[in-house]
Design an enzyme around this catalytic site. Structure first.
Site, PDB file in Angstrom:
ATOM      1  N   TRP A 130       0.861  -1.065   0.106  1.00 15.37           N
ATOM      2  CA  TRP A 130      -0.058   0.055  -0.106  1.00 15.37           C
ATOM      3  C   TRP A 130       0.756   1.066  -0.133  1.00 15.37           C
ATOM      4  O   TRP A 130       1.802   1.402   0.692  1.00 15.37           O
ATOM      5  CB  TRP A 130      -0.751  -0.048   1.307  1.00 15.37           C
ATOM      6  N   ASP A 211      -0.375  -5.840   9.424  1.00 14.23           N
ATOM      7  CA  ASP A 211      -1.302  -4.780   9.222  1.00 14.23           C
ATOM      8  C   ASP A 211      -2.686  -5.392   9.073  1.00 14.23           C
ATOM      9  O   ASP A 211      -2.751  -6.058   7.777  1.00 14.23           O
ATOM     10  CB  ASP A 211      -0.865  -3.719   8.015  1.00 14.23           C
ATOM     11  N   ALA A 213      -6.132  -4.374   8.080  1.00 12.65           N
ATOM     12  CA  ALA A 213      -7.058  -3.359   7.751  1.00 12.65           C
ATOM     13  C   ALA A 213      -8.493  -3.863   7.199  1.00 12.65           C
ATOM     14  O   ALA A 213      -9.401  -3.086   7.186  1.00 12.65           O
ATOM     15  CB  ALA A 213      -6.410  -2.189   6.870  1.00 12.65           C
ATOM     16  N   LYS A 246     -12.830   0.128   7.563  1.00 11.44           N
ATOM     17  CA  LYS A 246     -13.507  -0.666   6.410  1.00 11.44           C
ATOM     18  C   LYS A 246     -14.677  -1.636   7.086  1.00 11.44           C
ATOM     19  O   LYS A 246     -15.583  -1.602   6.698  1.00 11.44           O
ATOM     20  CB  LYS A 246     -12.727  -1.520   5.703  1.00 11.44           C
TER      21      LYS A 246
HETATM   22  C1  LIG Z   1      -3.484  -1.652   3.686  1.00 14.45           C
HETATM   23  C2  LIG Z   1      -3.950  -0.878   4.770  1.00 14.45           C
HETATM   24  N1  LIG Z   1      -3.378  -0.472   6.169  1.00 14.45           N
HETATM   25  C3  LIG Z   1      -4.059   0.268   6.685  1.00 14.45           C
HETATM   26  C4  LIG Z   1      -4.936   1.231   6.209  1.00 14.45           C
HETATM   27  C5  LIG Z   1      -5.805   2.006   7.290  1.00 14.45           C
HETATM   28  O1  LIG Z   1      -6.491   2.891   7.018  1.00 14.45           O
HETATM   29  P1  LIG Z   1      -7.157   3.749   8.067  1.00 14.45           P
HETATM   30  O2  LIG Z   1      -6.228   4.905   8.572  1.00 14.45           O
HETATM   31  O3  LIG Z   1      -8.301   4.540   7.154  1.00 14.45           O
HETATM   32  O4  LIG Z   1      -7.843   3.085   9.330  1.00 14.45           O
HETATM   33  C6  LIG Z   1      -5.629   0.938   4.834  1.00 14.45           C
HETATM   34  C7  LIG Z   1      -6.645   1.593   4.410  1.00 14.45           C
HETATM   35  O5  LIG Z   1      -6.835   1.886   3.178  1.00 14.45           O
HETATM   36  C8  LIG Z   1      -5.013  -0.307   4.066  1.00 14.45           C
HETATM   37  O6  LIG Z   1      -5.379  -0.433   2.799  1.00 14.45           O
END
Ligand SMILES: Cc1ncc(COP(=O)(O)O)c(C=O)c1O
Length: 396
Positions: A130, A211, A213, A246
């Site tokens: 990401w 991670d 998410a 999400k």
């Molecule tokens: C791989 C990944 N990690 C972490 C996040 C963290 O998102 P947020 O800070 O919106 O909770 C996302 C959101 O798109 C993600 O795709």
């Protein structure tokens, strides 16, 4: 002072969003932004969230501070959601959790903790990963390197290359792993492959930074948490960054947590004190509202059941869209194999077309995706899939 600053180019996703908004075509399709969409193209407030929010508002007597570690009941509920109610490690006092401003905030807190422990730490991330991982982690002053991961030939994981890369890392190298629904590729490790990765992590004394998410959006709440649960059961140390953006649809409420697994309860106390210090030096305390809602949901069996069924619906919709997309693409472009899309999980896949073709899809077909051909599958609808498939056939 500020005249010294250069204007930075806009984030590519913002440019894509603006271009989509400006497009007057009635058939336009937005596969760019990484938010879940229902069959009407909306990102609605979940029913369980609405009811949890009402419960929070009716019970709330004060807006006084909650403290740098956030809502402690939320933190405990998140430990049980991530690790499972009866995970053996929860009884050992070795896990500590701090509430975070979304998964992003959690990732950054973990990177700051690593820097405090060992400033020369290197985090190894998948190729690709990401895009936000890079600024979030390197912004804490930590070096980031890459291990091989996605195989564009198969749409799966290059497991042998990944394992042999990890098997050469020095002790205490940190390995960033996506628990499920890999962003941007949708290519996940299967249970046997997770075992192999855990074997190398153990053997080389690596530190996993998981991670998560998208818990519940791949194969299920339990299935998607296989890695954190298995790794926490067998390793002395790990970091797990979780997001409620999400799976609870709480994007703008900035709700998440960082769990840290420690070798002993004494270390765990030291780690929590460091996390609290880090939070205090950046933003002092996290926002309350989203965490209070999640806590209200997870503390109430009926609300939890309602949330779980809404989450099941989101996951089933994504996986149905994946199936339908593959079927329509097979019809429209029989010369090309897109079956990998059905094997992948979560919201994202690489379509595997060139940036030239991505541009043509945008300008000629009004279909918007990232330049690297990452598509948000949840941006499709059953009615738009045939149009999408024909459009892809036209640019191939
Ligand atoms: C791989 C990944 N990690 C972490 C996040 C963290 O998102 P947020 O800070 O919106 O909770 C996302 C959101 O798109 C993600 O795709």
């Amino acid at each position: 002072m500020f005249e010294r600053l250069d204007k930075l180019p806009p984030d590519p996703i913002l440019g894509l969003m603006a271009a989509f908004r400006a497009d007057a075509d009635t058939q336009k399709v937005d596969l760019g932004v990484g938010v879940y969409r229902n069959e009407h193209g909306e990102t609605p407030v979940l029913d369980a969230v609405r009811r949890g929010e009402q419960a929070v508002l009716s019970r709330q007597k004060t807006k006084s501070y909650v403290g740098p570690a956030g809502n402690l009941e939320f933190n405990q509920a998140m430990e049980r959601l991530t690790l499972g109610d009866d995970h053996p490690v929860l009884a050992t006092q070795r896990v500590r959790t701090i509430q975070a401003t979304g998964g992003c905030g959690a990732l950054r807190l973990g990177a700051e903790l690593l820097r405090a422990a060992a400033p020369d730490t290197i985090i190894y991330a998948s190729t690709p990963t990401w895009a936000n991982h890079v600024p979030l982690l390197t912004g804490a002053g930590i070096k980031l390197e890459r291990y091989p991961y996605y195989d564009p030939e198969t749409g799966g994981v290059q497991i042998d290359a990944m394992l042999s890369y990890l098997d050469r890392l020095p002790p205490r190298a940190v390995v960033l792993l996506h628990a499920s629904c890999h962003n941007p590729t949708g290519a996940d490790l299967n249970p046997a492959q997770w075992r192999e990765v855990l074997g190398v992590v153990k053997k080389r004394e690596l530190i996993p930074y998981i991670d998560m998410a998208y818990q519940g959006l791949g194969d299920g709440v339990v299935e998607d948490a296989l890695a954190p649960r298995q790794f926490a059961a067998e390793l002395p140390e790990a970091l797990i960054a979780v997001s409620c953006s999400k799976n609870f649809g709480l994007y703008r409420e900035r709700t998440g947590a960082l769990h840290v697994l420690n070798p002993t309860p004494v270390t765990a106390e030291a780690v929590l004190s460091q996390l609290v210090r880090i939070a205090r030096t950046i933003y002092s305390m996290p926002p309350d509202h989203g965490a209070a809602i999640v806590q209200a949901i997870l503390a109430d069996a009926a609300l939890t059941a309602s949330w779980r069924s809404e989450l099941d619906e989101m996951r089933n919709r994504i996986n149905t869209l994946r199936r339908e997309t593959v079927a329509q693409l097979a019809k429209a472009c029989p010369q090309r194999d897109f079956s990998f899309i059905e094997r992948q999980r979560g919201m994202f896949s690489y379509l595997g077309v060139t940036s030239e073709q991505v541009k043509k899809l945008r300008t000629q077909q009004h279909i918007y995706m990232m330049d690297d051909s990452r598509v948000n599958i949840a941006g499709l609808r059953s009615e738009t899939i045939p149009y999408f498939a024909k459009a892809v056939a036209q640019v191939l």
